[in-house]
Design an enzyme around this catalytic site. Structure first.
Site, PDB file in Angstrom:
ATOM      1  N   ARG A  87      28.710  47.332  41.784  1.00  0.00           N
ATOM      2  CA  ARG A  87      28.428  46.984  40.391  1.00  0.00           C
ATOM      3  C   ARG A  87      27.359  47.922  39.837  1.00  0.00           C
ATOM      4  O   ARG A  87      26.502  48.410  40.564  1.00  0.00           O
ATOM      5  CB  ARG A  87      27.933  45.538  40.295  1.00  0.00           C
ATOM      6  CG  ARG A  87      29.049  44.496  40.356  1.00  0.00           C
ATOM      7  CD  ARG A  87      28.514  43.100  40.151  1.00  0.00           C
ATOM      8  NE  ARG A  87      27.698  42.688  41.272  1.00  0.00           N
ATOM      9  CZ  ARG A  87      26.368  42.647  41.268  1.00  0.00           C
ATOM     10  NH1 ARG A  87      25.686  42.970  40.182  1.00  0.00           N
ATOM     11  NH2 ARG A  87      25.711  42.269  42.337  1.00  0.00           N
ATOM     12  N   TYR A 215      35.896  49.274  40.507  1.00  0.00           N
ATOM     13  CA  TYR A 215      35.322  48.535  41.626  1.00  0.00           C
ATOM     14  C   TYR A 215      34.966  47.089  41.321  1.00  0.00           C
ATOM     15  O   TYR A 215      34.289  46.806  40.328  1.00  0.00           O
ATOM     16  CB  TYR A 215      34.060  49.243  42.147  1.00  0.00           C
ATOM     17  CG  TYR A 215      33.759  48.775  43.546  1.00  0.00           C
ATOM     18  CD1 TYR A 215      34.398  49.361  44.624  1.00  0.00           C
ATOM     19  CD2 TYR A 215      32.925  47.701  43.766  1.00  0.00           C
ATOM     20  CE1 TYR A 215      34.192  48.898  45.907  1.00  0.00           C
ATOM     21  CE2 TYR A 215      32.705  47.223  45.055  1.00  0.00           C
ATOM     22  CZ  TYR A 215      33.343  47.832  46.118  1.00  0.00           C
ATOM     23  OH  TYR A 215      33.143  47.360  47.383  1.00  0.00           O
ATOM     24  N   LYS A 224      32.848  38.301  37.980  1.00  0.00           N
ATOM     25  CA  LYS A 224      31.496  38.197  37.421  1.00  0.00           C
ATOM     26  C   LYS A 224      31.505  38.197  35.891  1.00  0.00           C
ATOM     27  O   LYS A 224      30.727  37.501  35.256  1.00  0.00           O
ATOM     28  CB  LYS A 224      30.619  39.338  37.936  1.00  0.00           C
ATOM     29  CG  LYS A 224      30.629  39.500  39.432  1.00  0.00           C
ATOM     30  CD  LYS A 224      29.989  38.332  40.149  1.00  0.00           C
ATOM     31  CE  LYS A 224      30.123  38.558  41.644  1.00  0.00           C
ATOM     32  NZ  LYS A 224      29.200  37.848  42.475  1.00  0.00           N
ATOM     33  N   HIS A 244      26.242  31.272  40.340  1.00  0.00           N
ATOM     34  CA  HIS A 244      26.528  32.222  41.422  1.00  0.00           C
ATOM     35  C   HIS A 244      26.278  31.512  42.752  1.00  0.00           C
ATOM     36  O   HIS A 244      25.304  31.794  43.440  1.00  0.00           O
ATOM     37  CB  HIS A 244      25.599  33.433  41.249  1.00  0.00           C
ATOM     38  CG  HIS A 244      25.963  34.607  42.105  1.00  0.00           C
ATOM     39  ND1 HIS A 244      25.042  35.556  42.494  1.00  0.00           N
ATOM     40  CD2 HIS A 244      27.143  35.007  42.627  1.00  0.00           C
ATOM     41  CE1 HIS A 244      25.626  36.479  43.231  1.00  0.00           C
ATOM     42  NE2 HIS A 244      26.905  36.171  43.327  1.00  0.00           N
ATOM     43  N   SER A 266      23.882  38.624  45.681  1.00  0.00           N
ATOM     44  CA  SER A 266      25.004  39.302  46.326  1.00  0.00           C
ATOM     45  C   SER A 266      24.570  39.873  47.674  1.00  0.00           C
ATOM     46  O   SER A 266      23.478  40.426  47.793  1.00  0.00           O
ATOM     47  CB  SER A 266      25.512  40.443  45.439  1.00  0.00           C
ATOM     48  OG  SER A 266      25.888  39.950  44.180  1.00  0.00           O
ATOM     49  N   CYS A 268      23.827  38.387  50.500  1.00  0.00           N
ATOM     50  CA  CYS A 268      22.769  37.658  51.218  1.00  0.00           C
ATOM     51  C   CYS A 268      23.349  36.521  52.044  1.00  0.00           C
ATOM     52  O   CYS A 268      22.640  35.571  52.387  1.00  0.00           O
ATOM     53  CB  CYS A 268      21.722  37.121  50.249  1.00  0.00           C
ATOM     54  SG  CYS A 268      20.675  38.411  49.543  1.00  0.00           S
ATOM     55  N   ASP A 295      31.363  32.175  46.292  1.00  0.00           N
ATOM     56  CA  ASP A 295      30.632  33.051  45.363  1.00  0.00           C
ATOM     57  C   ASP A 295      30.304  32.398  44.020  1.00  0.00           C
ATOM     58  O   ASP A 295      29.251  32.658  43.464  1.00  0.00           O
ATOM     59  CB  ASP A 295      31.450  34.330  45.124  1.00  0.00           C
ATOM     60  CG  ASP A 295      30.643  35.445  44.468  1.00  0.00           C
ATOM     61  OD1 ASP A 295      29.462  35.606  44.816  1.00  0.00           O
ATOM     62  OD2 ASP A 295      31.188  36.144  43.596  1.00  0.00           O
ATOM     63  N   ARG A 384      34.454  45.991  51.231  1.00  0.00           N
ATOM     64  CA  ARG A 384      34.864  44.601  50.996  1.00  0.00           C
ATOM     65  C   ARG A 384      36.245  44.305  51.549  1.00  0.00           C
ATOM     66  O   ARG A 384      37.057  45.202  51.759  1.00  0.00           O
ATOM     67  CB  ARG A 384      34.904  44.352  49.471  1.00  0.00           C
ATOM     68  CG  ARG A 384      33.575  44.573  48.758  1.00  0.00           C
ATOM     69  CD  ARG A 384      32.764  43.322  48.728  1.00  0.00           C
ATOM     70  NE  ARG A 384      31.417  43.513  48.193  1.00  0.00           N
ATOM     71  CZ  ARG A 384      30.648  42.500  47.797  1.00  0.00           C
ATOM     72  NH1 ARG A 384      31.078  41.272  47.847  1.00  0.00           N
ATOM     73  NH2 ARG A 384      29.425  42.721  47.359  1.00  0.00           N
TER      74      ARG A 384
END
Ligand code: SAT
Ligand code: MN
Length: 600
Positions: A87, A215, A224, A244, A266, A268, A295, A384
């Site tokens: 991002r 991406y 998002k 989130h 993100s 974590c 998420d 990912r």
């Protein structure tokens, strides 16, 4: 849309006024086509045959590389442009009429200027390309909490990912036809030029324009852009929360399940916590863990006053590095078939590989080059996997309940090497909102920029809140009203380090020990000691049977360090002051009271 107010002002309802949503959609698609000039337009229905054709096309043009069909049937590797791997928060804007509405937490651009800038980029950008029209639903298709959108994109890779991450196709289109509004997302990979890349949000128009990146969060607009930035804005108007957060169900040996929603920045460990495998002794005793989401969490108060939550997504876009049979066996089991891998490495026999998976040596790195250990890591740190939620062995049988699941506890957590103990409990809702608002975390590879820098990341929403954080905090506070049966709020830190720089807490499956304590607190059974920052357990208030903790860990994980917290609260005060007079006074009062108690 049911809303006629926009932050107190009446708003026009252009879409609701249309004869039919399909007319509105058709009109917009035609408008976009006139601007972008695609060679052809394809309306996506989500069918298997459509998917097979897309995969064939992408194999032919090299967008998707086949992986070993014996070990990973129906799975593909996509290598993005090396300049397009995360991002881009510095290129992400919230474009509201008034800059104050977007707040200091967002980059802002006036809508007219943003439209002009974006339309200039989009002009003719799809010449020679196919324009895909992708209707999607965020949330179970029959859920009153779900919301629909349509992404128009020139990237077949985006279409294939949206098919996994959302309910995409004919059913979503049918819901759009019935419903009052939908979110419009216009996306083009453009030239993949970082100099010609912007992710723009127009919450007042329920509109997203994203150009120049293929991406993840930049391009899969349901995620998002819609489910957090636009949805958080809508949620404020309509009295719900778009967060989130992962959602996980913890079933105890008596068969009771408590659902926990947890916000972490993100990369974590949300996916790992959502798919946690209980320690051996817990498994033998009959504890089970159920994954609802990893998420994003949409929740609203039910008739019973509790918060009820759905996962708006239908898949996981998880971080690959570090995922292993030891760290997350459920994730690993999920991604053995029907998975898209992005920017991972491969072994000589074309299996996907990343750092932390196992001790094989890869043959190719994430740029498709022969692996060279001087050029490590082999997999990009933000590489990912995209996989359907249904493939997860711990997928909750209630994950698709239209009414959602009731939330017993909300958890906030960041990456903090020092000061912050393993867990503490907020005294009440207002204190809990302050705990969330003052969250700090060290940055990760999920966004471009420096890694490991401590920044304030309220509710893990810093990159994702579609409006002014001051108003967001006020919105959170507003849920505390007569009749509400709100969850308890906790803060955790799995990432505390010792003097030698090593993590003090084993994490992963052992995190269940902390969740068990929380559930005990919810039920009024577990013990804790009151401190100015909240209620802390002592080491023996948790079940630590079988965990080896060093004396340093025993000490630091459960310690309240007054001096350090005094300094932390100075930092929090400074941060909150950035929101000026708009900040709800209840939050400031809470912060001042705690600071005063800390000073003694
Ligand atoms: O790229 S995404 O935004 O989808 C992943 C993340 O940063 O959480
Ligand atoms: Mn995320």
């Amino acid at each position: 849309s049911t809303s006629t107010e926009h932050f107190g002002k009446p708003v026009p309802q252009p879409l609701a006024a249309e004869a039919s949503q399909l007319d509105a959609l058709n009109q917009w698609v035609m408008e976009v086509a006139r601007l972008t000039e695609p060679a052809r337009i394809q309306w996506c229905d989500g069918s298997d045959s459509e998917h097979d054709e897309l995969v064939e096309l992408m194999q032919d043009d090299g967008t998707l590389l086949p992986l070993n069909p014996d070990t990973h049937p129906n799975s593909w590797l996509h290598l993005s442009d090396p300049d397009d791997v995360a991002r881009v928060e510095h290129l992400t804007f919230v474009c509201t009429g008034d800059a104050e509405t977007a707040g200091p937490n967002n980059h802002w651009m006036a809508p007219d200027e943003a439209h002009a800038k974006m339309d200039a980029l989009f002009a003719g950008c799809m010449r020679g390309r196919t324009m895909y029209v992708v209707p999607y639903c965020m949330g179970p298709i029959d859920s009153p909490l779900a919301r629909c959108g349509v992404e128009v994109t020139d990237s077949p890779y985006v279409v294939a990912n949206m098919r996994i991450m959302t309910r995409m196709g004919a059913a979503a289109l049918a819901r759009i036809e019935r419903e009052g509004s939908f979110v419009r997302g216009l996306h083009s990979i453009g030239e993949l030029d970082p100099e010609r890349r912007f992710i723009m949000h127009f919450p007042e128009e329920l509109l997203i324009k994203s150009y120049g990146s293929g991406y993840g969060g930049n391009a899969l607009l349901g995620k998002k852009c819609h489910a957090l930035r636009i949805a958080s804005y809508q949620a404020r108007q309509e009295g719900w929360l778009a967060e989130h957060m992962l959602i996980v169900g913890i079933e105890n040996p008596q068969g009771e399940t408590h659902y926990i929603a947890a916000a972490f920045p993100s990369a974590c460990g949300k996916t790992n916590l959502a798919m946690l495998i209980p320690p051996e002794s817990y498994r033998r005793a009959g504890w089970k863990v159920w994954t609802v989401g990893d998420d994003i969490c949409w929740m609203r108060p039910g008739a019973d006053g509790r918060l009820w939550a759905i996962n708006p997504e239908a898949g996981y876009f998880g971080v690959a590095p570090g995922t292993s049979a030891k760290s997350n066996p459920n994730a690993l089991a999920s991604i053995q078939r029907d998975t898209i891998f992005t920017n991972v490495a491969t072994t000589a026999d074309r299996q996907p590989w990343w750092e932390g998976l196992d001790d094989r040596v890869p043959a190719k790195d994430w740029q498709g080059r022969d692996y060279d250990r001087n050029n490590s890591p082999a997999a990009h740190p933000n590489s990912r996997f995209t996989v359907s939620a249904k493939q997860c062995p711990s997928y909750s049988p209630h994950a698709e309940d239209p009414q959602g699941v009731p939330i017993s506890a909300i958890v906030f957590g960041g990456r903090r090497a020092s000061l912050v103990p393993l867990v503490f409990e907020a005294r009440d809702w207002t204190h809990g909102v302050l705990v969330g608002a003052s969250m700090g975390s060290e940055t990760t590879a999920a966004a471009t920029g420096a890694v490991g820098v401590m920044r304030r990341d309220p509710m893990a929403m810093k990159p994702f809140c579609g409006y002014n954080f001051a108003d967001y905090f006020a919105h959170w506070l507003s849920f505390d009203k007569p009749g509400a049966k709100l969850p308890k709020i906790f803060h955790v830190n799995w990432f505390r380090k010792g003097d030698d720089g090593q993590f003090l807490w084993p994490g992963f499956g052992d995190n269940l020990r902390v969740l068990e304590w929380m559930i005990g607190r919810v039920k009024g059974e577990a013990r804790a000691v009151d401190t100015p920052i909240g209620a802390l357990p002592k080491a023996d208030d948790l079940n630590l049977e079988g965990v080896e903790l060093t004396p340093e860990a025993q000490d630091k994980l459960f310690a309240f360090e007054r001096e350090g917290w005094l300094r932390e609260f100075d930092g929090i005060a400074g941060y909150l002051n950035e929101y000026g007079g708009r900040l709800p006074s209840a939050l400031l009062v809470e912060q001042k009271n705690i600071a005063a108690t800390l000073r003694g």
